[in-house]
Design a protein around this motif. Structure first.
Motif, PDB file in Angstrom:
ATOM      1  N   GLU A   1      21.548  23.068  54.266  1.00 44.43           N
ATOM      2  CA  GLU A   1      22.287  23.067  53.004  1.00 44.43           C
ATOM      3  C   GLU A   1      21.870  21.916  52.097  1.00 44.43           C
ATOM      4  OE1 GLU A   1      25.066  24.671  50.954  1.00 44.43           O
ATOM      5  OE2 GLU A   1      23.635  26.067  51.835  1.00 44.43           O
ATOM      6  N   LEU A   2      21.579  20.760  52.680  1.00 43.60           N
ATOM      7  CA  LEU A   2      21.124  19.638  51.857  1.00 43.60           C
ATOM      8  C   LEU A   2      19.751  19.919  51.266  1.00 43.60           C
ATOM      9  CD1 LEU A   2      22.651  16.896  51.327  1.00 43.60           C
ATOM     10  CD2 LEU A   2      23.597  18.304  53.147  1.00 43.60           C
ATOM     11  N   ARG A   3      18.880  20.514  52.069  1.00 37.60           N
ATOM     12  CA  ARG A   3      17.561  20.863  51.542  1.00 37.60           C
ATOM     13  C   ARG A   3      17.686  21.918  50.444  1.00 37.60           C
ATOM     14  NH1 ARG A   3      14.706  23.439  55.259  1.00 37.60           N
ATOM     15  NH2 ARG A   3      16.209  23.452  56.965  1.00 37.60           N
ATOM     16  N   ARG A   4      18.563  22.885  50.663  1.00 35.67           N
ATOM     17  CA  ARG A   4      18.753  23.935  49.658  1.00 35.67           C
ATOM     18  C   ARG A   4      19.265  23.357  48.337  1.00 35.67           C
ATOM     19  NH1 ARG A   4      22.506  26.529  47.168  1.00 35.67           N
ATOM     20  NH2 ARG A   4      24.165  25.442  48.286  1.00 35.67           N
TER      21      ARG A   4
ATOM     22  N   ASN B   1      26.467  15.447  57.545  1.00 36.62           N
ATOM     23  CA  ASN B   1      25.226  14.717  57.807  1.00 36.62           C
ATOM     24  C   ASN B   1      25.362  13.753  58.978  1.00 36.62           C
ATOM     25  OD1 ASN B   1      23.621  15.720  55.506  1.00 36.62           O
ATOM     26  ND2 ASN B   1      25.177  14.684  54.278  1.00 36.62           N
ATOM     27  N   SER B   2      26.486  13.071  59.079  1.00 37.93           N
ATOM     28  CA  SER B   2      26.678  12.111  60.166  1.00 37.93           C
ATOM     29  C   SER B   2      26.671  12.801  61.516  1.00 37.93           C
ATOM     30  CB  SER B   2      27.993  11.346  59.969  1.00 37.93           C
ATOM     31  OG  SER B   2      27.941  10.574  58.786  1.00 37.93           O
ATOM     32  N   GLY B   3      27.336  13.949  61.585  1.00 31.82           N
ATOM     33  CA  GLY B   3      27.364  14.688  62.834  1.00 31.82           C
ATOM     34  C   GLY B   3      26.023  15.267  63.227  1.00 31.82           C
ATOM     35  N   ALA B   4      25.175  15.520  62.238  1.00 28.08           N
ATOM     36  CA  ALA B   4      23.882  16.148  62.495  1.00 28.08           C
ATOM     37  C   ALA B   4      22.824  15.161  62.964  1.00 28.08           C
ATOM     38  CB  ALA B   4      23.388  16.865  61.240  1.00 28.08           C
ATOM     39  N   VAL B   5      23.038  13.873  62.731  1.00 25.26           N
ATOM     40  CA  VAL B   5      22.026  12.861  63.045  1.00 25.26           C
ATOM     41  C   VAL B   5      22.568  11.924  64.122  1.00 25.26           C
ATOM     42  CG1 VAL B   5      20.617  10.964  62.173  1.00 25.26           C
ATOM     43  CG2 VAL B   5      21.043  12.979  60.732  1.00 25.26           C
ATOM     44  N   ALA B   6      22.032  12.051  65.329  1.00 22.18           N
ATOM     45  CA  ALA B   6      22.438  11.146  66.409  1.00 22.18           C
ATOM     46  C   ALA B   6      22.085   9.707  66.027  1.00 22.18           C
ATOM     47  CB  ALA B   6      21.733  11.541  67.700  1.00 22.18           C
ATOM     48  N   GLY B   7      23.040   8.814  66.215  1.00 21.30           N
ATOM     49  CA  GLY B   7      22.782   7.417  65.898  1.00 21.30           C
ATOM     50  C   GLY B   7      22.940   7.068  64.434  1.00 21.30           C
ATOM     51  N   SER B   8      23.496   7.972  63.636  1.00 19.69           N
ATOM     52  CA  SER B   8      23.630   7.691  62.205  1.00 19.69           C
ATOM     53  C   SER B   8      24.511   6.470  61.955  1.00 19.69           C
ATOM     54  CB  SER B   8      24.183   8.909  61.469  1.00 19.69           C
ATOM     55  OG  SER B   8      25.459   9.273  61.957  1.00 19.69           O
TER      56      SER B   8
ATOM     57  N   HIS C   1      18.566  12.730  56.910  1.00 25.89           N
ATOM     58  CA  HIS C   1      19.397  12.287  55.797  1.00 25.89           C
ATOM     59  C   HIS C   1      19.546  10.768  55.745  1.00 25.89           C
ATOM     60  CE1 HIS C   1      22.336  13.055  52.643  1.00 25.89           C
ATOM     61  NE2 HIS C   1      23.161  12.186  53.205  1.00 25.89           N
ATOM     62  N   PHE C   2      19.351  10.089  56.856  1.00 23.81           N
ATOM     63  CA  PHE C   2      19.515   8.647  56.905  1.00 23.81           C
ATOM     64  C   PHE C   2      18.169   7.923  56.902  1.00 23.81           C
ATOM     65  CE2 PHE C   2      23.344  10.560  58.447  1.00 23.81           C
ATOM     66  CZ  PHE C   2      24.351   9.807  57.877  1.00 23.81           C
TER      67      PHE C   2
END
Length: 271
Positions: A218-221, A21-28, A247-248
């Motif tokens: 995957e999180l939505r699933r 999740n951290s890698g998927a969201v810029a600025g997390s 996610h954030f």
């Protein structure tokens, strides 16, 4: 967002990316730092009931924030961090919305992996909820959590009157195939015993399932599959995909009193 690839077809690197999740969201990292700063200021203004022990461990502590409403129900919140990062102190700001709506709020801490197994972490959260139940008496308790905390909230819902699982993990089988398992060291017995989706049955407390529509597939699933399993068991609880949120940023809807998650917490609490 694209549909999820069947996780069973992914190698370890691919499956790890599917849950990053951290890698998927810029600025997390900046978002989390913002929560910590906001939480520090919030705690400074409400120091009356911090660090209440429910066990001997350093992290076995609860921070309690009162709404000052008579006979207020309680929201008990479990933080995320894939069971191995973060602490309750950095999530105190999540109490802002529920407090404004008339709920008391408890932030539950727990020992992190690898110091504690996931079995031990789950046992700790249940113990904390039992202590809160003794404090609340017959007032309603809603156990809520985000990410790994969403998993723990679903797992511990039987200790409360209702659950609120935000962007959670409900089947641990994929997690065992990721780099996250280096710290968790999940056994087959734990995967079975601690996957909420494998323990759904009639008569269970209501659990609302909420996630950001812009989360990783995957999180939505995970959320959609867990909700479907509950529906198949005859449990008519809501599933909410919040538009435009990841996610954030999904937790903005808890911090704000008019946010969908804060309102759902109030509904589950009977307000």
């Amino acid at each position: 967002m694209p549909d999820a690839t069947d996780w069973r077809t992914l190698d370890r690197a691919g499956l790890s990316r599917a849950y990053d999740n951290s890698g998927a969201v810029a600025g997390s990292a900046d978002i989390v730092a913002g929560w910590r700063a906001r939480s520090a200021a919030f705690r400074e203004g409400r120091p009356e009931a911090l660090d209440l022990a429910y066990g001997p461990g350093e992290r076995q502590r609860i921070d309690l924030f009162r709404s000052r409403q008579p006979s207020a129900p309680m929201l008990a919140f479990l933080h995320g961090g894939y069971w191995q990062r973060n602490g309750r102190e950095g999530f105190s700001c999540m109490a802002e919305g529920p407090l404004a709506l008339g709920l008391d709020v408890a932030l539950i801490g727990y020992t992190l992996a690898p110091e504690a197994s996931l079995t031990a972490i789950a046992d700790e959260t249940r113990a904390a909820l039992r202590l809160l139940r003794a404090d609340c008496g017959d007032r309603r308790i809603v156990v809520a959590g985000w990410s790994a905390g969403g998993h723990l909230a679903a797992l511990a819902a039987a200790e409360a009157d209702a659950g609120l699982a935000i962007s959670g993990i409900f089947d641990l089988a994929p997690i065992a195939g990721t780099a996250l398992n280096d710290a968790l060291c999940l056994t087959e017995a734990e995967i079975d015993a601690l996957s909420p989706i494998r323990h759904v049955g009639p008569g269970a407390p209501p659990v609302a399932v909420i996630y950001g529509a812009e989360e990783l597939p995957e999180l939505r699933r995970q959320s959609e599959a867990y909700h479907a399993a509950r529906r198949a068991a005859g449990l008519a609880d809501p599933l909410m995909a919040l538009p435009g949120l990841n996610h954030f940023t999904v937790l903005d809807a808890l911090i704000r009193p008019d946010g969908a998650i804060a309102r759902e917490a109030a509904r589950l609490a009977g307000l």
